[in-house]
Design a protein around this motif. Structure first.
Motif, PDB file in Angstrom:
ATOM      1  N   GLU B  21       0.083  74.237  20.975  1.00 27.38           N
ATOM      2  CA  GLU B  21       1.152  72.809  20.450  1.00 27.38           C
ATOM      3  C   GLU B  21       1.718  72.806  22.122  1.00 27.38           C
ATOM      4  N   LYS B  22       2.184  71.262  22.102  1.00 27.13           N
ATOM      5  CA  LYS B  22       2.717  71.414  23.626  1.00 27.13           C
ATOM      6  C   LYS B  22       4.656  71.002  22.892  1.00 27.13           C
ATOM      7  N   GLU B  24       8.099  69.354  23.979  1.00 28.99           N
ATOM      8  CA  GLU B  24       9.209  68.445  24.344  1.00 28.99           C
ATOM      9  C   GLU B  24       9.968  68.664  24.754  1.00 28.99           C
ATOM     10  N   PRO B  25      10.512  67.967  25.994  1.00 30.13           N
ATOM     11  CA  PRO B  25      12.465  67.941  26.389  1.00 30.13           C
ATOM     12  C   PRO B  25      13.089  68.606  25.099  1.00 30.13           C
ATOM     13  N   LYS B  26      13.090  68.468  23.464  1.00 30.13           N
ATOM     14  CA  LYS B  26      13.993  68.075  22.753  1.00 30.13           C
ATOM     15  C   LYS B  26      14.173  69.323  21.562  1.00 30.13           C
ATOM     16  N   ASP B  27      13.239  70.084  22.145  1.00 35.03           N
ATOM     17  CA  ASP B  27      12.756  70.688  21.476  1.00 35.03           C
ATOM     18  C   ASP B  27      13.637  72.382  21.937  1.00 35.03           C
ATOM     19  N   ALA B  88       9.592  64.072  35.409  1.00 36.43           N
ATOM     20  CA  ALA B  88       9.498  64.994  34.007  1.00 36.43           C
ATOM     21  C   ALA B  88      10.032  66.466  34.224  1.00 36.43           C
ATOM     22  N   THR B  91      13.579  65.665  32.272  1.00 36.52           N
ATOM     23  CA  THR B  91      14.008  65.680  31.023  1.00 36.52           C
ATOM     24  C   THR B  91      14.447  66.898  30.512  1.00 36.52           C
ATOM     25  N   PHE B 147       4.016  72.305  28.298  1.00 35.92           N
ATOM     26  CA  PHE B 147       5.127  71.505  28.477  1.00 35.92           C
ATOM     27  C   PHE B 147       4.647  70.524  28.402  1.00 35.92           C
ATOM     28  N   GLY B 148       4.714  68.949  27.590  1.00 34.83           N
ATOM     29  CA  GLY B 148       4.133  67.259  27.373  1.00 34.83           C
ATOM     30  C   GLY B 148       4.623  67.216  28.902  1.00 34.83           C
ATOM     31  N   PRO B 149       5.697  66.557  29.224  1.00 33.76           N
ATOM     32  CA  PRO B 149       5.574  65.614  30.014  1.00 33.76           C
ATOM     33  C   PRO B 149       5.037  65.786  32.040  1.00 33.76           C
ATOM     34  N   ARG B 152       1.549  65.405  31.040  1.00 33.57           N
ATOM     35  CA  ARG B 152       1.500  63.986  30.946  1.00 33.57           C
ATOM     36  C   ARG B 152       1.705  63.950  32.839  1.00 33.57           C
TER      37      ARG B 152
END
Lengths: 94, 318
Positions: B21-22, B24-27, B88, B91, B147-149, B152
């Motif tokens: 699972e990725k 994301e910044p707010k997690d 990135a 974030t 880490f998603g950002p 990407r």
């Protein structure tokens, strides 16, 4: 004392017919500069035909800690999906 | 939050990453995850930005318009890569100014390779071929990092990087098929850039302190030594195509393991450069800090202009 350039979120439509998609963010003094910078940062290889810029402070985001109450109610509503309904085998095109 | 609760959250978090699972910044994330990512992503961004300097040196002296346009585009890409990575990184709740401050004060590091001088045109070829080649090997696995950002940003970076390597190789190829002097120039560039390129892939596994944690978080998929071996195995045949000699007398194909054996790397040199005593560390920082300070009035003027325009708009509305 200098003031920092605000942060902008960049959305790009890669071609007509497709939606604008979030590409990333950048700093710029105002919206016009954000557009110009977005052109240079995110579309150097013809990745887009249209750009939206939105100052990041104007975006309200949901909090992942509230994902439970926000999204879970949808989980038990399987009757919203076509596969919930049983059809006789001989029915076609439905 | 109690220690017990944090421990629970950490377990859930590690399990998410293990399931691919990725994040994301707010997690929610462990403080160490945040700090490690700020460190690695900013180091990466700084490397892109400082990496513009050695090549910028040759833009005004490129041998043809074709080469000049390509080099300009490449250096502009490096700026773009730096910008993707800085945003990135932001974030995670650190500001761009803090990131610059860390670079300019020497608190944050950047890739040691950019502390070597670019003395001939052939260095543009060697950098594209070897340095970007090593960078690609390092970066491709990061397209799948947790880490998603970051992931990407890396997808975009990797897409653009392959032109960099090819333009470098083309420069080398042209020189190697030119006059004897041109070929010598290419060999000289290879001699100077080979070992720093191997060092660029990081200290040996035994010395690398972050490897285990980074593997877990998918910040790393292969160890430094594995990446280095991969780089050598793919680059040696390319040097053969060019008709150049890799400056390592111990380099030898090892039939049994199906890869090249190679000589001892001078790690003292590596640590000297990392600690700021490379041939061009001071010059690079002076150029970078100078550009930032001399550009301050431009940034201030742009901000003042934007505020004035906004005020005028409001006045008209009233």
């Amino acid at each position: 004392m200098s003031k920092n350039w605000p942060l902008w979120e960049i959305f790009v439509r890669s071609k007509n017919g497709l939606e604008h998609r979030h590409f990333g963010s950048l700093h710029a003094a105002d919206a016009e500069m954000a557009l110009e910078n977005a052109r240079d940062v995110y579309t150097r290889r013809s990745e887009g035909v249209s750009i939206w810029v939105v100052e990041s402070v104007n975006i309200t985001a949901s909090n992942p800690e509230h994902n439970g109450e926000l999204f879970e109610p949808a989980h038990d509503k399987v009757y919203r999906h076509p596969t919930f309904y049983e059809l006789p085998d001989e029915v076609k095109h439905m | 939050m109690s220690n017990e609760q944090i421990k629970n959250l950490e377990e859930i978090f590690e399990a998410r990453i293990a399931r691919d699972e990725k994040i994301e910044p707010k997690d929610w994330m462990p403080e160490k995850y945040r700090k490690t990512h700020i460190r690695q992503m900013s180091q990466h961004a700084h490397s892109e930005i400082v990496g513009m300097l050695p090549e910028g040196n040759w833009i005004s002296r490129a041998p043809s318009l074709r080469r000049k346009a390509a080099l300009l585009a490449k250096v502009q890409d490096e700026a773009g890569h730096g910008l993707y990575l800085y945003s990135a990184c932001e974030t995670l709740g650190i500001s761009r100014d803090e990131l610059y401050e860390q670079l300019h004060s020497g608190k944050a590091k950047y890739s040691s390779i950019f502390n070597y001088p670019t003395v001939t045109w052939a260095d543009m070829g060697a950098i594209g071929w070897l340095v970007d080649g090593a960078a690609i090997i390092n970066q491709v696995p990061l397209c799948n990092t947790s880490f998603g950002p970051y992931a990407r940003a890396m997808v975009r970076v990797c897409k653009e990087e392959s032109f960099h390597q090819r333009q470098g190789f083309e420069i080398m190829h042209k020189l190697c098929n030119g006059t004897p002097e041109q070929k010598d120039m290419a060999q000289d560039a290879l001699n100077r850039w080979w070992w720093p390129s191997l060092m660029m892939l990081g200290p040996t596994d035994a010395e690398s302190i972050h490897t285990e944690q980074s593997m877990k978080w998918k910040l790393k998929r292969k160890s430094n030594d594995e990446l280095r071996q991969q780089f050598i195995d793919q680059t040696v045949p390319q040097a053969d195509v060019l008709g150049l000699t890799i400056p390592d007398k111990d380099l030898k194909w090892n039939e049994e393991k199906g890869s090249y054996d190679f000589g001892e790397i001078d790690w003292d040199e590596f640590w000297q450069v990392v600690k700021g005593h490379g041939p061009s560390n001071k010059k690079r920082m002076k150029a970078r800090v100078g550009a930032w300070e001399e550009g301050a009035w431009v940034r201030d003027a742009a901000m003042a202009h934007a505020e004035k325009k906004e005020a005028n708009k409001l006045k008209k509305a009233i």
